[in-house]
Each structure stands twice: as C-alpha cells, then as structure tokens.
Design a protein around this motif. Structure first.
Motif, PDB file in Angstrom:
ATOM      1  N   ILE A 195     -10.245 -67.982 -37.971  1.00  9.28           N
ATOM      2  CA  ILE A 195     -10.194 -66.793 -38.755  1.00  9.28           C
ATOM      3  C   ILE A 195      -9.187 -65.868 -39.249  1.00  9.28           C
ATOM      4  N   LYS A 196      -8.866 -65.212 -38.594  1.00  2.63           N
ATOM      5  CA  LYS A 196      -8.288 -64.071 -38.081  1.00  2.63           C
ATOM      6  C   LYS A 196      -5.889 -65.110 -39.018  1.00  2.63           C
ATOM      7  N   GLU A 197      -5.826 -66.300 -38.315  1.00  5.37           N
ATOM      8  CA  GLU A 197      -5.358 -66.596 -39.090  1.00  5.37           C
ATOM      9  C   GLU A 197      -5.530 -67.097 -40.739  1.00  5.37           C
ATOM     10  N   GLN A 198      -6.783 -67.621 -40.916  1.00  4.66           N
ATOM     11  CA  GLN A 198      -6.579 -67.943 -42.260  1.00  4.66           C
ATOM     12  C   GLN A 198      -6.483 -66.101 -43.214  1.00  4.66           C
ATOM     13  N   LEU A 199      -7.008 -65.419 -42.355  1.00  4.77           N
ATOM     14  CA  LEU A 199      -6.994 -63.437 -43.578  1.00  4.77           C
ATOM     15  C   LEU A 199      -5.438 -63.703 -43.423  1.00  4.77           C
ATOM     16  N   PHE A 200      -4.899 -64.108 -42.520  1.00  5.75           N
ATOM     17  CA  PHE A 200      -3.541 -62.985 -42.863  1.00  5.75           C
ATOM     18  C   PHE A 200      -2.007 -64.153 -42.501  1.00  5.75           C
TER      19      PHE A 200
END
Length: 125
Positions: free
Chosen positions: A118-123
């Motif tokens: 999820i963090k990879e997609q967000l950032f």
C-alpha cells in the motif's frame, strides 16, 4: 483528476449508501484488521471504508491517490466470482482508480507486506 466524492450511480445512490453503511457495521475480520492498520498509518492520506463507485462498493479507498483496496475472502476463488471481480476491477480502472486486491490470508499472515505494498502505491507514483 481531483477528488471523486460523488462516484456512485445517482439513481442507486441511496441503496448503495445503505448497503455500504451496513458493510461498515459488519466488516469481516480481515477488513477490520486492515482498517485498523490503515487508521494507524501515519502517511498523510485519508482512507474511507465501503465507498460507492458506480454500481460497486470499494472495500477501502484513498480518494486523493485514486487508490482502491479490495479484500477477497475464499469465495473469490470461485470462477464466476473471479470474472465478477475482473469486471469490477476493469470498471474502477476505467474511472481512473488503481485497484489492489488482498486475500484474507495475506492480511492475516503477513499484514506488514500488505502495508508495504500500500505504501509503495501511495508514494511511488
């Protein structure tokens, strides 16, 4: 693309809104675990539960990043449900959303990996 607060089919909004409200009250265990993790995620983004998009209700969404998270239980392994999930994903993608699907087992057994994705997609966009 901006925020998409009014994403439900207008003629079915009230029905979808009621269904989404019920889904928020009766989340699955995996949905509850992921929701708690998203609420604690200090990343500067806001997440919603059970947000209508067209005729569908996304399990979780970050409107600002146009990112949808779907939590798939065992019945998602059935051929007809897989086809329905594909149509659902294609519809949401046609509206500009990126859809990430997580199996219950992923959330139960490796929540840190789910949060990392999820963090990879967000950032990383």
């Amino acid at each position: 693309m901006g925020f998409h607060y009014e994403t439900a089919a207008p003629d079915r909004y009230e029905l979808l809104k009621d269904f989404a409200k019920n889904n928020r009250r009766e989340m699955t265990e995996s949905e509850s675990v992921l929701w708690e993790a998203l609420r604690k995620l200090k990343c500067g983004y806001h997440f919603r539960r059970q947000h209508p998009i067209g005729d569908y209700i996304a399990d979780f969404i970050c409107l600002e990043k146009e990112l949808v998270f779907e939590v798939d239980g065992g019945y998602h392994n059935e051929p007809q449900q897989q086809q329905n999930d594909q149509w659902r994903t294609e519809f949401m993608e046609s509206k500009g959303y990126t859809v990430l699907r997580f199996k219950n087992e992923e959330i139960s057994n490796n929540l840190s990996e789910v949060i990392m994705r999820i963090k990879e997609q967000l950032f990383n966009e």
